[in-house]
Design a protein around this motif. Structure first.
Motif, PDB file in Angstrom:
ATOM      1  N   ARG A  98       0.320  -2.596  -9.430  1.00  0.00           N
ATOM      2  CA  ARG A  98       0.930  -2.918  -8.144  1.00  0.00           C
ATOM      3  C   ARG A  98       0.922  -4.415  -7.871  1.00  0.00           C
ATOM      4  N   THR A  99       1.825  -4.837  -7.001  1.00  0.00           N
ATOM      5  CA  THR A  99       1.975  -6.254  -6.729  1.00  0.00           C
ATOM      6  C   THR A  99       0.815  -6.837  -5.938  1.00  0.00           C
ATOM      7  N   ASP A 100       0.146  -6.023  -5.122  1.00  0.00           N
ATOM      8  CA  ASP A 100      -0.910  -6.563  -4.252  1.00  0.00           C
ATOM      9  C   ASP A 100      -2.286  -6.536  -4.879  1.00  0.00           C
ATOM     10  N   GLN A 101      -2.409  -5.971  -6.076  1.00  0.00           N
ATOM     11  CA  GLN A 101      -3.704  -5.930  -6.759  1.00  0.00           C
ATOM     12  C   GLN A 101      -3.522  -6.315  -8.224  1.00  0.00           C
ATOM     13  N   GLN A 105       0.826  -1.205   0.000  1.00  0.00           N
ATOM     14  CA  GLN A 105       0.000   0.000   0.000  1.00  0.00           C
ATOM     15  C   GLN A 105       0.863   1.259   0.000  1.00  0.00           C
ATOM     16  N   ALA A 119       2.391   1.813  -3.528  1.00  0.00           N
ATOM     17  CA  ALA A 119       1.400   2.320  -4.476  1.00  0.00           C
ATOM     18  C   ALA A 119       1.041   3.775  -4.172  1.00  0.00           C
ATOM     19  N   HIS A 170       1.985 -10.571 -11.495  1.00  0.00           N
ATOM     20  CA  HIS A 170       0.942 -10.802 -12.495  1.00  0.00           C
ATOM     21  C   HIS A 170       1.143 -12.118 -13.243  1.00  0.00           C
ATOM     22  N   ILE A 224      -4.054  -7.655 -11.936  1.00  0.00           N
ATOM     23  CA  ILE A 224      -5.173  -7.689 -12.860  1.00  0.00           C
ATOM     24  C   ILE A 224      -4.974  -8.863 -13.816  1.00  0.00           C
TER      25      ILE A 224
END
Length: 258
Positions: free
Chosen positions: A127-130, A5, A8, A207, A132
């Protein structure tokens, strides 16, 4: 705030600052790049030292004192990746904020402040935590290359694959083009540094993409020598073929010089 977080948030905030600097009208095109680099770097360094005071820090725009080498956790940032594109008011520039743990690119955020994919403006942050969903590849491979100095290996591989060359600016923009499905292969061998690839590689790996040196070895960060000259980012299904072709091209080039 988690590390992801924070990465980002800082990448997005730095991108907004850079856009404000660009539209301020205070700088000539020649001076804009330097002003953007300095302003974004000042913000990122101050914020990371405030939020993560015990971590190491490496930035393109900051003199390294070597203390990061004794740290397990090291933030690696590029305040403006693609300074030329930023100063030319193009879209293909980025802000990189990443965290390497024991040399491994674990956390990353890549802001693309100039991108306007939906017509609404405001850019985007990958970002790595979200993660797509990465779109499927094109029937004819698309390879992103430098606008001004495409790598000889990339040109040779593209010819063998019948790939379309897609000139683009920053390393972050190129890497994120693979994530976004705008291209299929990012092959670079013309020289880079840790800040050029660390955050983009972390995002690509998160991803589900392949990311390595062009000999297939892992990309390792927070080294005493920050020169990290080459990388390959692509879909995992394509990695073995591409690494084999790279080895062939390099062997042929070596044979020609002997």
């Amino acid at each position: 705030m988690t590390d992801a977080q924070l990465a980002a948030h800082l990448a997005q905030a730095a991108g907004r600052i850079l856009l404000e600097v660009r539209v301020s009208g205070m700088f000539s095109p020649k001076a804009l790049g330097k002003a953007g680099d300095q302003t974004a770097n000042q913000f990122l360094v101050a914020a990371l030292r405030e939020q993560r005071p015990d971590d190491g820090l490496l930035s393109e725009e900051m003199q390294c004192d070597g203390t990061r080498l004794q740290k397990s956790r090291v933030w690696i940032v590029d305040p403006v990746d693609g300074t030329r594109e930023y100063s030319e008011e193009r879209q293909d520039w980025a802000v990189h904020v990443g965290l390497a743990i024991d040399g491994v690119p674990v956390i990353g955020a890549v802001a693309l402040p100039g991108m306007d994919l939906d017509g609404q403006g405001g850019g985007m942050v990958l970002r790595t935590d979200q993660p797509i969903a990465v779109p499927p590849g094109a029937d004819r491979p698309r390879m992103v290359v430098s606008r001004t100095r495409p790598a000889p290996e990339a040109i040779a591989i593209a010819a063998r694959l019948g790939a379309e060359l897609v000139p683009m600016g920053s390393a972050g923009a190129k890497a994120m083009a693979i994530v976004l499905g705008q291209a299929d292969i990012y092959l670079h061998s013309g020289g880079q540094y840790e800040w050029d690839s660390m955050a983009p590689v972390a995002v690509a790996l998160a991803h589900g993409l392949h990311a390595s040196r062009i000999d297939g070895s892992p990309l390792v960060y927070n080294q005493a020598e920050v020169y990290l000259p080459d990388l390959l980012i692509c879909r995992k299904a394509d990695a073995a073929l591409l690494l084999d072709l790279i080895a062939q091209v390099q062997a042929e080039a070596k044979a020609e010089t002997n």
